[in-house]
Write a protein that holds these residues in place. Structure first.
Motif, short mmCIF file in Angstrom:
data_model
loop_
_atom_site.label_atom_id
_atom_site.label_comp_id
_atom_site.label_asym_id
_atom_site.label_seq_id
_atom_site.Cartn_x
_atom_site.Cartn_y
_atom_site.Cartn_z
N ALA A 183 4.93 -44.17 -59.09
CA ALA A 183 5.61 -45.35 -58.53
C ALA A 183 5.65 -45.30 -57.00
O ALA A 183 5.76 -46.35 -56.35
N ASP A 184 5.55 -44.10 -56.42
CA ASP A 184 5.63 -43.97 -54.97
C ASP A 184 4.27 -44.06 -54.28
O ASP A 184 4.18 -43.98 -53.05
N VAL A 185 3.20 -44.23 -55.04
CA VAL A 185 1.86 -44.34 -54.45
C VAL A 185 1.71 -45.69 -53.76
O VAL A 185 2.07 -46.73 -54.31
N ILE A 186 1.20 -45.67 -52.53
CA ILE A 186 1.01 -46.91 -51.77
C ILE A 186 -0.26 -47.61 -52.25
O ILE A 186 -1.32 -47.00 -52.34
N GLY A 222 -9.26 -39.87 -55.04
CA GLY A 222 -10.08 -39.78 -53.84
C GLY A 222 -9.96 -41.02 -52.97
O GLY A 222 -8.91 -41.31 -52.41
N SER A 223 -11.05 -41.80 -52.87
CA SER A 223 -11.07 -43.00 -52.03
C SER A 223 -10.40 -44.19 -52.70
O SER A 223 -10.36 -45.27 -52.13
N GLU A 293 -7.47 -47.11 -48.89
CA GLU A 293 -7.09 -47.46 -47.53
C GLU A 293 -7.55 -48.86 -47.21
O GLU A 293 -8.55 -49.34 -47.73
N ARG A 294 -6.82 -49.49 -46.32
CA ARG A 294 -7.19 -50.82 -45.85
C ARG A 294 -8.07 -50.69 -44.62
O ARG A 294 -7.73 -49.96 -43.69
N GLU A 299 -15.18 -49.67 -39.02
CA GLU A 299 -15.62 -48.67 -39.97
C GLU A 299 -14.87 -48.83 -41.28
O GLU A 299 -13.66 -48.97 -41.29
N PRO A 300 -15.59 -48.76 -42.41
CA PRO A 300 -14.91 -48.84 -43.70
C PRO A 300 -14.20 -47.56 -44.02
O PRO A 300 -14.50 -46.51 -43.42
#
Length: 307
Positions: A183-186, A222-223, A293-294, A299-300
């Motif tokens: 639940a705490d994962v962004i 991972g990503s 990640e956003r 760069e991606p």
């Protein structure tokens, strides 16, 4: 003795760094903000699919499909001949959508007719009006679904990424479930659009026959960040799982078709992610995988190392 000629050399645009220097600037710009395009370009530049898939932590079959779709789309533009499969899929989707509209329209018409003809008792009017509003709301939702699906498929939907509180989105689902793990994962997503993805995954996980339980987990891979809707007991059959991703899933009333997870997949793809399903003997996992990640610059978000 005549020497047997070797195989022809591969096109020079697909070799090493040379391909990177010939990439259309528009494609390069898209790759800067979309992990999938970056991976496809890496394969077209000569890297093995297995290596790219391992580096970016996705399945090789998924990457193979992206490369194929990239090439098919490019061929359609060059030859001015749209992919016939896409046209058939669009036709099936429109037929499914038309079917989905029939029920709420018929219900609304029926209650409106009863009210207009004065066949509803005074004390039953509030309840009748509530049923009419419910039918019209369902109709509105179906119209918005097809509008979003079409816009996403055409690449014309604006996705406003922001940190999303998944516990809040889950509370809007039937039964107001909690996030069991993670639940705490962004998660970076558009809350308005991703709530519809979660809605459809949750509804699919509750298909008949009724499961023993359904839970929501969020896992970092991972990503990627993967939201999983886990159905325990009475797993969904592989045949149905496959059909769920086509725009003509079986309707609840067994009279026609619905859009299944077609919209959920389109919205997940618009986020730069993947929608999928896995089945075991007593479990079915429906998942939406989004970039962890956003992208905030040219760069991606690249592949993560050491984890």
């Amino acid at each position: 003795m005549t020497e047997t000629p070797g195989p022809p050399a591969p096109p020079h645009l697909l070799r090493g760094e040379r391909a990177g220097r010939h990439v259309d600037p528009r494609v390069a710009a898209q790759a800067a903000v979309d992990l999938r395009v970056s991976m496809v370009l890496a394969v077209l530049a000569g890297r093995p699919v297995a290596d790219v898939a391992r580096e970016w932590e996705i399945e090789s079959t998924v990457l193979h499909r992206w490369v194929r779709d990239f090439l098919v789309a490019g061929s359609a533009v060059v030859t001015n001949r749209p992919d016939p499969d896409e046209a058939r899929q669009r036709d099936r989707f429109m037929a499914a959508f038309a079917h989905e509209l029939r029920t709420p329209v018929a219900v609304a018409q029926g209650w409106a007719m009863l009210l207009a003809e004065g066949e509803v008792e005074d004390d039953e009017v509030p309840d009748t009006l509530g049923r009419l509003v419910e039918a019209l709301s369902r109709l509105s939702e179906h119209i918005l679904d097809v509008e979003l699906s079409t816009s996403a498929t055409l690449g014309r939907i604006a996705v406003g990424l922001e940190p999303v509180d998944l516990t809040e989105l889950c509370h809007d689902l039937p039964g107001s479930p909690e996030v069991r793990h993670g639940a705490d994962v962004i998660v970076y997503a558009d809350p308005r659009l991703f709530s519809r993805v979660l809605r459809d995954l949750w509804a699919t996980a509750h298909r008949e026959p009724a499961p023993d339980s359904v839970a929501i987990d969020v896992v970092e891979l991972g990503s990627w960040v993967e939201l999983r809707v886990v159905r325990e007991g009475n797993p969904i059959s592989p045949m149905i799982l496959k059909a769920l991703f086509d725009p003509f899933d079986t309707n609840d009333d067994a009279t026609g078709v619905t859009i299944g997870l077609y919209l959920a997949r389109a919205l997940t793809v618009a986020h730069g992610g993947i929608l999928g399903a896995e089945g075991e003997d007593e479990r079915t996992v429906l998942y939406a995988r989004l970039p962890r990640e956003r992208a905030v610059g040219p760069e991606p978000p690249g592949p993560r190392t050491g984890s």
